[in-house]
Design an enzyme around this catalytic site. Structure first.
Site, PDB file in Angstrom:
ATOM      1  CG  LEU A 156      -1.773   1.268   1.430  1.00  0.00           C
ATOM      2  CD1 LEU A 156      -2.828   1.397   0.332  1.00  0.00           C
ATOM      3  CD2 LEU A 156      -2.420   1.276   2.805  1.00  0.00           C
ATOM      4  CE1 TYR A 157       2.290   1.376   4.907  1.00  0.00           C
ATOM      5  CE2 TYR A 157       4.555   0.619   5.052  1.00  0.00           C
ATOM      6  CZ  TYR A 157       3.301   0.764   5.617  1.00  0.00           C
ATOM      7  OH  TYR A 157       3.071   0.311   6.890  1.00  0.00           O
ATOM      8  CB  SER A 158       4.214   5.484  -2.208  1.00  0.00           C
ATOM      9  OG  SER A 158       4.425   6.481  -1.238  1.00  0.00           O
TER      10      SER A 158
END
Length: 349
Positions: free
Chosen positions: A60-62
């Site tokens: 999910l991160y960036s």
């Protein structure tokens, strides 16, 4: 660096982990405060040079950019067998059906996508980012077991949920002979100690290591109380941060921050070092996850390993604490809204 075993596994990890949510190309998830690849690489290299071998990220991160940046940096600066990489699955990566969750289809798709972005054939710990209320637990747990047996992950981990849910999950894994969760990544710091009630004792009893997210309370513990929100992230986190650090506990939080400052001044160290050293007093905490944006923040995290607080200092830090509302284990949005609606005056916090 003094390495430790991760829970009851034979895996050696540094007792500090670098959180790669901080790293990601602007415009892909966290455009205000995330660092692009040019800014992130020197930090990852410095952490490695300091002996840190533990790195945490998520699909999910960036939206994958964090995995890409971390993977390229680790490939250039480290041997793959010497570093420990964790990533996560659960949240939406694309619109439409099967673009999120913990179904077998989603798990199998996302592990391959994460490995491609990280540039490796396996991750060391594959975590569920939260539970998925729309998928049977047995389906998720068997799929994760198959990921381990395929060699795409060495171990499994979980993140914030209620203790009763985690106990149920561990029971199902044992009952079916599936690969077991060896880590719990949960929310714990001097301003948020609700995990001491049930989750941390459960993890200690089960031999599950904890990795602490937000160990500095989104930076609040690193600054005086009157500068608590003096960062880009604090100013833009908005309602989500309010769930974790509501104004209902402002008085006790200020008292804790004052004590952190007093101990730091007396010891001649930074506030961050004191707050991180306090976490290390709990033997179930394997590593705080530090989302470092500067070299100094990495150095503070490493220096905290040499700071042993006295019982009296710990008592002073802990005494002002006031219990707060705990939302972290609620993954269903409708249930979250129901809980918030039942809290008197929550809308005015």
């Amino acid at each position: 660096m003094r390495y430790i075993k991760l829970g009851r596994t034979g895996l050696d990890v540094s007792p500090v982990a670098i959180g790669a949510m901080t790293y990601g190309e602007p415009g892909r998830g966290h455009p205000v405060w995330s660092l692009d690849e040019e800014a992130a690489r020197p930090l990852i290299r410095h952490a490695l040079e300091a002996g840190v071998n533990f790195f945490d990220t998520a699909n999910l991160y960036s939206y994958g950019s964090s995995e890409e940046i971390l993977g390229r940096a680790l490939k250039d600066y480290a041997r793959r067998d010497e570093v420990v990489i964790t990533t996560k699955v659960r949240h939406a990566m694309r619109p439409g059906p099967n673009g999120k969750g913990l179904s077998r289809k989603a798990v199998m798709t996302e592990i391959d996508d994460s490995l491609r972005r990280l540039g490796t054939d396996h991750v060391d710990v594959y975590m569920i980012h939260r539970l998925d209320d729309e998928t049977p637990l047995e389906e998720t747990l068997e799929a994760l077991h198959d990921v381990v047996k395929s060699g795409k992950a060495r171990y499994l981990g979980a993140s914030s949920m209620h203790a009763w849910q985690f106990a149920k999950v561990l029971h199902l894994q044992e009952r079916h002979g599936w690969a077991r969760f060896v880590t719990m990544q949960d929310h714990y710091n001097l301003l948020a100690r609700e995990e001491e009630r049930e989750m941390l004792p459960l993890c200690a009893d089960e031999g599950v290591a904890t990795m602490v997210w937000s160990p500095l309370a989104r930076g609040r513990l690193a600054r005086p109380a009157d500068q608590a929100n003096a960062t880009e992230r604090a100013a833009t986190d908005g309602a989500y941060a309010d769930l974790l650090y509501t104004r209902a506990t402002a008085d006790s939080d200020r008292a804790i921050l004052d004590e952190v400052g007093a101990v730091a001044d007396a010891r001649g160290v930074t506030r961050a070092q004191v707050a991180l050293a306090w976490l290390r007093r709990n033997p179930v905490v394997a590593a705080p996850i530090v989302g470092a944006r500067t070299i100094q923040q990495i150095d503070d995290a490493v220096a905290s390993l040499d700071l042993d607080l006295t019982d009296e200092e710990a008592r002073r830090l802990e005494a002002p604490y006031t219990p707060r509302y705990d939302f972290q284990g609620i993954s269903d949005e409708r249930e979250l809204e129901r809980v918030k609606a039942g809290i008197p005056g929550y809308a005015n916090l």
